[in-house]
Design a protein around this motif. Structure first.
Motif, PDB file in Angstrom:
ATOM      1  N   GLN A 145      53.903  43.460  93.094  1.00  0.00           N
ATOM      2  CA  GLN A 145      52.982  42.321  93.113  1.00  0.00           C
ATOM      3  C   GLN A 145      53.248  41.402  91.929  1.00  0.00           C
ATOM      4  OE1 GLN A 145      48.840  43.365  93.018  1.00  0.00           O
ATOM      5  NE2 GLN A 145      48.145  41.254  92.927  1.00  0.00           N
ATOM      6  N   ALA A 146      53.601  42.008  90.776  1.00  0.00           N
ATOM      7  CA  ALA A 146      53.893  41.192  89.595  1.00  0.00           C
ATOM      8  C   ALA A 146      55.080  40.272  89.848  1.00  0.00           C
ATOM      9  CB  ALA A 146      54.172  42.097  88.395  1.00  0.00           C
ATOM     10  N   LEU A 194      60.377  39.718  73.550  1.00  0.00           N
ATOM     11  CA  LEU A 194      60.480  39.188  74.912  1.00  0.00           C
ATOM     12  C   LEU A 194      59.121  39.183  75.604  1.00  0.00           C
ATOM     13  CD1 LEU A 194      63.797  40.824  76.192  1.00  0.00           C
ATOM     14  CD2 LEU A 194      63.352  38.378  75.935  1.00  0.00           C
ATOM     15  N   ALA A 195      58.359  40.269  75.427  1.00  0.00           N
ATOM     16  CA  ALA A 195      57.026  40.331  76.034  1.00  0.00           C
ATOM     17  C   ALA A 195      56.131  39.229  75.478  1.00  0.00           C
ATOM     18  CB  ALA A 195      56.401  41.708  75.790  1.00  0.00           C
ATOM     19  N   PHE A 196      56.217  38.999  74.183  1.00  0.00           N
ATOM     20  CA  PHE A 196      55.407  37.938  73.572  1.00  0.00           C
ATOM     21  C   PHE A 196      55.820  36.571  74.117  1.00  0.00           C
ATOM     22  CE2 PHE A 196      54.813  34.695  70.263  1.00  0.00           C
ATOM     23  CZ  PHE A 196      53.435  34.748  70.133  1.00  0.00           C
ATOM     24  N   GLU A 197      57.126  36.340  74.282  1.00  0.00           N
ATOM     25  CA  GLU A 197      57.573  35.043  74.795  1.00  0.00           C
ATOM     26  C   GLU A 197      57.093  34.829  76.225  1.00  0.00           C
ATOM     27  OE1 GLU A 197      59.290  31.294  74.943  1.00  0.00           O
ATOM     28  OE2 GLU A 197      58.692  32.590  73.277  1.00  0.00           O
ATOM     29  N   GLY A 198      57.167  35.878  77.058  1.00  0.00           N
ATOM     30  CA  GLY A 198      56.637  35.755  78.415  1.00  0.00           C
ATOM     31  C   GLY A 198      55.149  35.477  78.420  1.00  0.00           C
ATOM     32  N   ALA A 199      54.419  36.156  77.535  1.00  0.00           N
ATOM     33  CA  ALA A 199      52.976  35.931  77.438  1.00  0.00           C
ATOM     34  C   ALA A 199      52.674  34.531  76.915  1.00  0.00           C
ATOM     35  CB  ALA A 199      52.359  36.994  76.521  1.00  0.00           C
ATOM     36  N   ARG A 200      53.458  34.082  75.932  1.00  0.00           N
ATOM     37  CA  ARG A 200      53.221  32.749  75.346  1.00  0.00           C
ATOM     38  C   ARG A 200      53.422  31.650  76.383  1.00  0.00           C
ATOM     39  NH1 ARG A 200      55.754  28.507  73.030  1.00  0.00           N
ATOM     40  NH2 ARG A 200      57.809  29.303  73.614  1.00  0.00           N
ATOM     41  N   GLN A 201      54.492  31.770  77.175  1.00  0.00           N
ATOM     42  CA  GLN A 201      54.753  30.758  78.204  1.00  0.00           C
ATOM     43  C   GLN A 201      53.640  30.738  79.248  1.00  0.00           C
ATOM     44  OE1 GLN A 201      56.930  28.413  78.477  1.00  0.00           O
ATOM     45  NE2 GLN A 201      58.498  28.909  76.965  1.00  0.00           N
ATOM     46  N   ARG A 202      53.203  31.916  79.689  1.00  0.00           N
ATOM     47  CA  ARG A 202      52.131  31.946  80.684  1.00  0.00           C
ATOM     48  C   ARG A 202      50.829  31.447  80.078  1.00  0.00           C
ATOM     49  NH1 ARG A 202      51.228  34.232  85.601  1.00  0.00           N
ATOM     50  NH2 ARG A 202      53.332  33.434  85.929  1.00  0.00           N
ATOM     51  N   ALA A 203      50.566  31.767  78.829  1.00  0.00           N
ATOM     52  CA  ALA A 203      49.349  31.288  78.175  1.00  0.00           C
ATOM     53  C   ALA A 203      49.335  29.765  78.087  1.00  0.00           C
ATOM     54  CB  ALA A 203      49.228  31.910  76.780  1.00  0.00           C
ATOM     55  N   LEU A 204      50.483  29.152  77.783  1.00  0.00           N
ATOM     56  CA  LEU A 204      50.562  27.688  77.736  1.00  0.00           C
ATOM     57  C   LEU A 204      50.206  27.090  79.092  1.00  0.00           C
ATOM     58  CD1 LEU A 204      53.796  27.101  75.604  1.00  0.00           C
ATOM     59  CD2 LEU A 204      51.441  26.578  74.953  1.00  0.00           C
ATOM     60  N   ARG A 244      41.341  53.904  81.320  1.00  0.00           N
ATOM     61  CA  ARG A 244      40.133  53.141  81.020  1.00  0.00           C
ATOM     62  C   ARG A 244      40.459  51.684  80.746  1.00  0.00           C
ATOM     63  NH1 ARG A 244      38.521  57.098  76.259  1.00  0.00           N
ATOM     64  NH2 ARG A 244      40.807  56.954  76.124  1.00  0.00           N
ATOM     65  N   LEU A 245      41.716  51.409  80.353  1.00  0.00           N
ATOM     66  CA  LEU A 245      42.187  50.043  80.135  1.00  0.00           C
ATOM     67  C   LEU A 245      43.366  49.773  81.068  1.00  0.00           C
ATOM     68  CD1 LEU A 245      42.184  49.812  76.220  1.00  0.00           C
ATOM     69  CD2 LEU A 245      40.504  48.844  77.800  1.00  0.00           C
ATOM     70  N   PRO A 246      43.459  48.568  81.627  1.00  0.00           N
ATOM     71  CA  PRO A 246      44.597  48.242  82.486  1.00  0.00           C
ATOM     72  C   PRO A 246      45.885  48.147  81.674  1.00  0.00           C
ATOM     73  CG  PRO A 246      43.276  46.288  82.111  1.00  0.00           C
ATOM     74  CD  PRO A 246      42.523  47.441  81.502  1.00  0.00           C
ATOM     75  N   SER A 247      47.005  48.462  82.310  1.00  0.00           N
ATOM     76  CA  SER A 247      48.288  48.414  81.613  1.00  0.00           C
ATOM     77  C   SER A 247      49.352  47.825  82.533  1.00  0.00           C
ATOM     78  CB  SER A 247      48.701  49.817  81.151  1.00  0.00           C
ATOM     79  OG  SER A 247      48.754  50.717  82.248  1.00  0.00           O
ATOM     80  N   VAL A 248      50.380  47.247  81.914  1.00  0.00           N
ATOM     81  CA  VAL A 248      51.534  46.699  82.635  1.00  0.00           C
ATOM     82  C   VAL A 248      52.779  47.346  82.029  1.00  0.00           C
ATOM     83  CG1 VAL A 248      52.673  44.627  83.499  1.00  0.00           C
ATOM     84  CG2 VAL A 248      50.272  44.513  82.793  1.00  0.00           C
ATOM     85  N   LEU A 249      53.588  47.989  82.881  1.00  0.00           N
ATOM     86  CA  LEU A 249      54.695  48.813  82.421  1.00  0.00           C
ATOM     87  C   LEU A 249      55.967  48.512  83.212  1.00  0.00           C
ATOM     88  CD1 LEU A 249      52.626  52.101  82.569  1.00  0.00           C
ATOM     89  CD2 LEU A 249      53.411  51.092  80.445  1.00  0.00           C
ATOM     90  N   GLU A 301      58.542  39.382  81.942  1.00  0.00           N
ATOM     91  CA  GLU A 301      57.640  39.364  83.090  1.00  0.00           C
ATOM     92  C   GLU A 301      56.379  40.178  82.812  1.00  0.00           C
ATOM     93  OE1 GLU A 301      60.860  39.989  83.138  1.00  0.00           O
ATOM     94  OE2 GLU A 301      61.720  38.386  84.372  1.00  0.00           O
ATOM     95  N   ILE A 302      56.532  41.283  82.094  1.00  0.00           N
ATOM     96  CA  ILE A 302      55.382  42.123  81.759  1.00  0.00           C
ATOM     97  C   ILE A 302      54.389  41.352  80.883  1.00  0.00           C
ATOM     98  CG2 ILE A 302      54.721  44.113  80.325  1.00  0.00           C
ATOM     99  CD1 ILE A 302      57.219  45.544  81.432  1.00  0.00           C
ATOM    100  N   GLY A 303      54.909  40.608  79.896  1.00  0.00           N
ATOM    101  CA  GLY A 303      54.032  39.820  79.036  1.00  0.00           C
ATOM    102  C   GLY A 303      53.277  38.754  79.799  1.00  0.00           C
ATOM    103  N   ALA A 304      53.977  38.066  80.708  1.00  0.00           N
ATOM    104  CA  ALA A 304      53.328  37.021  81.509  1.00  0.00           C
ATOM    105  C   ALA A 304      52.239  37.608  82.395  1.00  0.00           C
ATOM    106  CB  ALA A 304      54.377  36.298  82.350  1.00  0.00           C
ATOM    107  N   THR A 305      52.534  38.737  83.005  1.00  0.00           N
ATOM    108  CA  THR A 305      51.555  39.392  83.879  1.00  0.00           C
ATOM    109  C   THR A 305      50.330  39.827  83.091  1.00  0.00           C
ATOM    110  OG1 THR A 305      53.344  40.182  85.308  1.00  0.00           O
ATOM    111  CG2 THR A 305      51.223  41.291  85.501  1.00  0.00           C
TER     112      THR A 305
END
Length: 348
Positions: free
Chosen positions: A32-33, A96-106, A171-176, A313-317
């Motif tokens: 799905q991701a 890499l995870a941070f960069e994916g997250a940063r782009q999606r956050a923008l 108890r917390l969601p995770s992306v792996l 991709e994990i960071g963006a998700t």
């Protein structure tokens, strides 16, 4: 009974259901991701044209229409996400995870702040108080090695998504990363090339990626009626020297392998050196597959067939997951696995 694609069997008492992203993922045989990242056109997400085509074709066949996630609708004082990691220096994965997250956050109108906290997440009182004063939306917590963590009570009370790590109680969601499926894909690639005696140089014990990639290797052998031989498995330590040593040991067997799956690209470098020093050709004599798709893999001679470790991709998700939680939505899955795509080059 439901059919694939989200349609019910036709009868007077049934209705056609709208296809979901999960239906598209099932039709395209991806996660799905992956569907979300491709259909959202996330910049920097690394997927082959074949995978992109599968997703777009599946969406079109099912009549799926993407509901775009809009900008974050929080107040001006809550447009910041804390991205907290244990380290960023030894390997590129958390960067890499941070960069994916940063782009999606923008794309979502949100900012990220990176903090490196060592082995403990937000155990520093000053840092925790700083984030509380900033009224952050929530926390994305990542580890350089895929592993289990014990979330602090503070994180349990805050919107939090785990990246490359997990809470065993969920108890917390995770992306792996999908390491098990990746191990199976790598081994199947070698089997599809006609190889039947496949060596495996694995990483060090006690790490999730090590056990998952080994399980995937064994599953691929079993699915193709190939007997698992423990003599063909060598325990390395992720470094080139262990790839070299493992390859020399495999070559010394009474019946040496005709292919070697290295659990990361760094060990594949050592594997190449051992094969070449033994006068063997790649892939004519022995085929090789790596894992991680490090930058050097494409410049090896021959270029290395390997699998992507999808931390971008994990960071963006994770950002989408976190903003959904902060908006009061319950995650559909407590643990998302992002598949590790096979990059076919000339070593098989």
């Amino acid at each position: 009974m439901c059919k694939k694609g989200g349609e019910l069997n036709e009868s007077a008492n049934t209705k056609t259901l709208k296809p979901t992203m999960m239906d598209v993922a099932a039709r395209a045989d991806v996660s799905q991701a992956t569907v979300s990242l491709i259909l959202n056109g996330s910049p920097g997400a690394k997927f082959s044209q074949a995978t992109r085509k599968k997703v777009f074709d599946a969406a079109q066949e099912l009549g799926y229409r993407l509901v775009q996630r809009g900008p974050w609708q929080g107040t001006p004082s809550t447009n910041l996400v804390a991205f907290v990691v244990d380290e960023v220096v030894s390997d590129p994965w958390m960067a890499l995870a941070f960069e994916g997250a940063r782009q999606r956050a923008l794309e979502r109108g949100v900012s990220l702040m990176l903090s490196v906290c060592g082995s403990g997440f937000l155990e520093d009182d000053d840092l925790r108080q700083k984030y509380e004063q900033m009224q952050v939306i929530g926390y994305i917590c990542g580890t350089i090695l895929t592993r289990e963590i014990t979330p602090s009570p503070f994180l349990m009370k805050s919107p939090t998504v785990l990246v490359n790590c997990y809470d065993r109680k969920r108890r917390l969601p995770s992306v792996l990363p999908g390491d098990l499926e990746g191990g199976r894909t790598a081994t199947q690639c070698l089997i599809n090339s006609g190889r039947t005696r496949i060596g495996f140089i694995n990483g060090q014990d006690g790490i999730d990626a090590t056990s998952d990639r080994l399980r995937g290797y064994r599953q691929a052998l079993a699915s193709n009626d190939l007997t698992f031989d423990p003599d063909l498995v060598y325990g390395g330590n992720w470094e080139p020297q262990s790839g070299y040593d493992g390859t020399m040991k495999l070559l010394g067997l009474r019946t040496p392998p005709d292919a070697i799956f290295c659990a990361n690209d760094m060990m594949a470098i050592g594997c190449y050196e051992a094969l070449k020093s033994s006068g063997l050709r790649i892939p004519e004599d022995i085929a090789v597959v790596g894992f991680d798709n490090r930058e050097i893999a494409q410049y090896m001679r021959p270029p290395l067939t390997t699998l992507v470790l999808p931390h971008y991709e994990i960071g963006a998700t994770a950002v989408d997951q976190l903003l959904d939680i902060a908006a009061g939505l319950t995650p559909r899955h407590s643990q998302l696995k992002v598949e590790c795509e096979l990059i076919e080059r000339d070593s098989v």
